[in-house]
Design an enzyme around this catalytic site. Structure first.
Site, PDB file in Angstrom:
ATOM      1  N   CYS A   1       0.829  -1.205   0.000  1.00  0.00           N
ATOM      2  CA  CYS A   1       0.000   0.000   0.000  1.00  0.00           C
ATOM      3  C   CYS A   1       0.863   1.255   0.000  1.00  0.00           C
ATOM      4  O   CYS A   1       0.515   2.257  -0.614  1.00  0.00           O
ATOM      5  CB  CYS A   1      -0.986   0.006   1.166  1.00  0.00           C
ATOM      6  SG  CYS A   1      -0.326  -0.409   2.763  1.00  0.00           S
TER       7      CYS A   1
ATOM      8  N   VAL B   1       0.397   4.280  -2.601  1.00  0.00           N
ATOM      9  CA  VAL B   1      -0.092   5.602  -2.209  1.00  0.00           C
ATOM     10  C   VAL B   1       0.839   6.690  -2.765  1.00  0.00           C
ATOM     11  O   VAL B   1       0.386   7.719  -3.248  1.00  0.00           O
ATOM     12  CB  VAL B   1      -0.228   5.723  -0.669  1.00  0.00           C
ATOM     13  CG1 VAL B   1      -0.493   7.169  -0.255  1.00  0.00           C
ATOM     14  CG2 VAL B   1      -1.360   4.829  -0.176  1.00  0.00           C
TER      15      VAL B   1
END
Lengths: 519, 487
Positions: free
Chosen positions: A153, A157
């Site tokens: 993640c 991001v």
């Protein structure tokens, strides 16, 4: 004195000793600000009610005890299925420690995987330097034949572009230009571990078939008679893939297991640690483009991969973790139809043996109620087998299931009188299931290790089938696919039923009139 | 297995030096230079172990380290049993750390205790795009509704939270106000912060300082102190370790008013500033908060080591030395009481384990603290290192290790395998990721984070289990079966 040299007791005995019971009671009474037994009992009873269930199902934001993990775990699972392939996770390093532990706890096997160890500076400036150094170190130390990059993640991001980064790293000489580095973006906030499997497999297919990110010519498909086989994310991959190979060999099928991780998670203890073992060779991965068709054992786990393969002109066929007679029949018939190979007598005999076993035993399963939870395809396969055994599924739950899955399982239930009254729950978690087990109890529950908390709270006996299974050993070595695999599943279900029967009849002088030696 | 020929410290140092040179050769130059600083042989003539530590791991290697989230949620906060800890962000982190550390506790799970549950905000793409603060507020409301007996909530940030700039502090404050001051505690332990789990411990400690101590206010006004109040700091009750420790402290006459954080409660955290002495087991993860309590509340702290009778005895006396004769006598009474039990354990197991060589690689305090327990059984630790130790850990290590011991900081999978291959110890003590690698090589292994699902290993009761478990590992018949008779 508690422990003595003669008899060293384990924790579960030790802490039942009066001096420890007293210690814990004093702690509770004096320091924990304990609300009292009556209040705990009151609230505990309330959590078992329909009223609580309604509140529980009204949850919109909180997820409690989900039956799913994140994409990158599936990426690692897929990557280790290729010959001398090192999974490389681009992101912060803690994730990799978790993936490695998670697989190791399930398979009781080492899991090799590296991270680009991104920290604050990478969060600000991007992880390009981590990729450049990371690929160079991984290549030098672990001498892989291929590196399969995926993301976490964090990398997603901040928007790191894997294709550009890998290209850049190659230009800097981290690995040779022609060295195979595949990639897949696998954000942990989209889908689940099955999505990560799918994205990674798709990435590998595209790498080998579509010209390795524009560095070589795309492969031109020259159809042959072989078939490709995709297992999907599967806790039984060691036993299952070997069983599938046995079946294909019996049938004389020319096949490629695309992502064969059965050996790397089952290496021998003979004095040598093999970081890599077995796996689909890179040549096989490339040549797989020429296959006549690709068969996937898990539809919801391979949606994108199959679409990509279909785009290359192959027939694709997907199953839903087939287990049982009809599921295996369909699988074998499809293989036979595609390859033109007859289903051999040996397999027909195996089928007959399974039918025989079901005939001998289904009386014990007939009418019993089951809750099933886990990955979408596994839930489907198990539900179909339960219906076949005369059992009645009551709750079927997949936290990572979607509407299409829900509809598909519902259609299966509608096809059998034993499916009447069963509800399907996509996107719900094991705390939802807890409420259901109190308000609409079942006789048995089928799912992974985390179900032991439900077993304790609700008293529903748990049959362990799924991923992960941490608290029992070696289940992953036995297949659950094919007639023989189905036999294993049948025995597992029956063993639990008989154990419960014995438990209910083993109190001397009270319940033991039917404590039978023959069941 | 270990060679029968006795080697002199000089020989060992020479061999280790060569070994370090060999592993470094495999790296690209830049990485070899960086790794060289983390590998050494302890020289008894020097004051320090002379390895660099607490520095970023190099990318692309198999570091065994975790992240700040693991340090805060997995170690410090997770074991506080009567609070709900939200793994705030995507589903994975909470899933992988779910129940895996075996922080034993007593309570009714899902009703008044929550230790083996996985609460997550299960971030989706839209939460990344629009931010997760609103969702967090809603989650807190839902927890309040479904778990009315929870005594507090902590928000354990995963990587995306810091990156997208969510204001978890504001949400926590507002919700705490809405729920009559219920502790709702934001922890900025995003995994990318720092170089290992170590920063997560520090962040978690600071949050206890700022969000528990500073806000406890009048809550603990009714707390009745005694002169013998102590707090156990830095015991996570793996397999019940803290209970096996607490029983000894209580037997010697002390009153344990708080357990940090295994089997711990928010009430115990809040009451800790009333302790007369903080006793600190895991120095690495909790020295920060004991230092704070010393400065702010004037509470002294003392480190102790409850692995193996020699260290337990010394520690009990050290702790007692901070109190009056009643406690000193109590310590002697406890030592005398357990002596026969310990002698019997040693008499039984030492003959089976004498002379066996051990290599360790663990986190926290164990790379040094367990050495005494091995020595009580006649075993020798020949190599050790920390996943996330700092310079002060390596300084402390010099009090435990022998001349010539191989020291490796943030060891990579590659280095560790080569070291074990060449040194051929009789036992390796490390984590689950390492376990099966060495067992396949035919080297006995014990998990020294989770005690291989056994334990406790702390205290006198724990030592019996420790000794038995080492015997199980080393003397299992399976190790004689590794080679086929024809190969």
């Amino acid at each position: 004195m508690t422990e003595t040299a003669e008899k060293i007791r384990d924790h579960f005995e030790l802490f039942r000793e009066p001096q420890y019971e007293e210690l814990m009671e004093n702690k509770r009474k004096n320091f924990e600000n304990y609300v009292g037994d009556a209040e705990v009992t009151r609230v505990a009873d309330w959590t078992k009610t329909k009223e609580y269930q309604d509140k529980n199902f009204a949850r919109e934001a909180l997820v409690i005890n989900p039956a799913k993990a994140c994409q990158p775990l599936g990426a690692v699972f897929a990557a280790v299925g290729f010959e001398k392939t090192l999974p490389f996770v681009h992101g912060s390093q803690g994730c990799v420690a978790y993936y490695r532990s998670h697989f190791t706890r399930h398979f009781k096997e080492p899991t090799s995987c590296v991270s680009s160890s991104m920290t604050e500076d990478a969060a600000v400036f991007g992880g390009l330097n981590n990729m450049i150094d990371g690929l160079a170190n991984a290549y030098a130390l672990y001498k892989p034949k291929m590196i399969a990059v995926s993301t976490t993640c964090m990398a997603e991001v901040i928007g790191d572009d894997l294709n550009a980064f890998i290209k850049n790293a190659k230009e800097k000489g981290s690995v040779p230009q022609e060295f195979d580095v595949t990639y897949a973006h696998t954000p942990a906030f989209v889908g689940s571990h099955i999505t990560g499997y799918d994205n990674t497999m798709k990435g590998i297919v595209e790498h080998f078939w579509d010209g390795k990110s524009g560095t070589v010519e795309k492969l031109e498909r020259k159809p042959n008679e072989s078939i490709n086989f995709l297992g999907g994310f599967d806790g039984y991959t060691v036993g299952n893939i070997r069983e599938i190979k046995r079946i294909f060999e019996l049938m004389g099928v020319d096949y490629t297991i695309f992502g064969d991780n059965s050996d790397v998670w089952d290496t021998p203890a003979d004095g040598e640690f093999r970081m890599y073992d077995g796996g689909t060779t890179l040549e096989q991965a490339a040549n797989a483009v020429h296959a006549k068709a690709t068969i996937s054992m898990q539809e919801f786990c391979t949606e994108k991969t199959l679409a990509t393969i279909a785009d290359h002109g192959q027939e694709v066929v997907a199953f839903n973790h087939p287990v049982g007679i009809a599921g295996t029949d369909r699988f074998l018939q499809a293989v036979s139809r595609i390859t033109g190979k007859a289903i051999p007598e040996a397999l027909t005999k195996e089928r007959g043996r399974l039918v025989d076993a079901i005939g001998d035993s289904s009386a014990h399963i007939h009418g019993k109620k089951f809750a099933i939870y886990g990955d979408p395809d596994l839930c489907y396969g198990l539900a179909e087998f339960i219906l076949e055994l005369g059992g009645e599924p009551v709750h079927i739950l997949a936290t990572n299931g979607n509407k299409a899955w829900e509809a598909k399982v519902q259609a299966l239930l509608d096809s059998s009188p034993f499916g009447a009254g069963c509800k399907v729950y996509a996107g719900k978690d094991l705390w939802h299931l807890r409420s259901l087990l109190f308000t609409e109890p079942v006789d048995f529950m089928i799912g992974n290790t985390y179900g032991k908390y439900l077993e304790r709270d609700t008293g529903t006996p748990l049959i362990r089938l799924g991923f992960p299974v941490f608290d029992r050993h070696h289940h992953h070595r036995s297949p659950v696919w094919g007639y023989q695999g189905s036999m294993n599943v049948l025995v597992k279900i029956l063993d639990k039923i008989f154990d419960e029967m014995d438990k209910a009849t083993n109190t001397a002088g009270k319940t033991d009139v039917s404590f039978d030696i023959i069941r | 297995m270990s060679t029968a020929v006795a080697e002199s410290p000089a020989d060992i140092k020479e061999r280790n030096k060569k070994l370090i040179g060999e592993v470094l050769e495999a790296y690209p130059d830049k990485s070899a230079k960086r790794r060289a600083k983390h590998l050494n042989t302890y020289d008894a003539e020097k004051a320090e172990c002379s390895v660099k530590s607490n520095i970023k791991s190099i990318p692309g290697v198999m570091t065994i380290r975790g992240c700040a989230y693991a340090g805060s949620k997995g170690v410090v906060w997770g074991p506080i049993k009567d609070m709900v800890h939200i793994s705030h962000g995507p589903v994975g982190c909470g899933q992988y750390s779910w129940g895996s550390r075996r922080n034993y506790y007593k309570g009714t799970t899902g009703v008044d205790t929550f230790g083996t549950m996985q609460f997550t905000s299960d971030f989706q793409e839209k939460d990344i795009v629009f931010g997760g603060d609103k969702k967090l507020g809603k989650i807190i409301d839902e927890i309040q509704e479904l778990f009315p007996l929870s005594k507090g909530i902590s928000v354990q940030s995963e990587c995306p939270i810091g990156l997208i700039g969510d204001d978890i502090e504001a949400v926590s404050k507002a919700k705490s106000k809405q729920y009559d001051g219920k502790p709702i505690i934001p922890v900025r332990c995003e995994g990318f912060r720092g170089v290992s789990q170590s920063l997560g411990h520090h962040i978690a400690n600071d949050v206890i300082r700022d969000w528990v101590f500073d806000k406890a206010g009048e809550k603990n006004a009714g707390f009745q102190s005694t002169p013998y109040d102590v707090a156990i700091i830095g015991d996570y009750n793996i397999g019940g370790d803290a209970w096996a420790s607490r029983i000894l402290l209580e037997e010697m006459g002390l009153r344990v008013i708080a357990q940090w954080s295994g089997d711990g409660t928010i009430a115990e955290l809040e009451n800790t500033p009333k302790a007369k002495l903080n006793i600190l087991h895991c120095y690495r993860s909790m020295n920060y908060i004991t230092r704070h309590m010393e400065e702010k509340f004037g509470i002294p702290w003392v480190e102790y080591n409850f692995f193996g009778p020699t260290k337990i005895e010394a520690s009990l006396r050290e702790i007692a030395s901070k109190f009056d004769d009643k406690i000193k006598e109590g310590a002697e009474r406890v030592i005398a009481k357990y002596k026969p039990q310990m002698e019997a354990v040693i008499a039984k197991y030492r003959p089976r384990l004498e002379g066996k060589k051990v290599m360790l690689y663990v986190g926290g305090l164990r790379p040094r603290h367990v050495i005494g327990a091995y020595e009580d059984l006649g075993m020798e630790v020949v190599g050790t290192g920390y996943e996330f130790g700092h310079n002060d850990d390596y300084q402390r290590t010099t009090h435990y290790v022998k001349d010539g011991t191989l020291i490796y900081d943030d060891v990579t999978g590659y280095e560790f395998e080569k070291f074990v291959e060449k040194v051929r110890p009789d036992l390796v003590g490390s984590g689950v990721k390492e376990k099966y690698i060495f067992q396949k090589m035919g080297v006995p292994f014990r998990q020294m984070h989770s005690w291989d699902y056994s334990g406790p290993y702390h205290g006198y009761d724990g030592f019996g289990i420790f000794a038995r478990d080492m015997d199980i590992a080393i003397n299992a018949p399976v190790w004689k079966l590794t080679k086929a008779p024809w190969s």
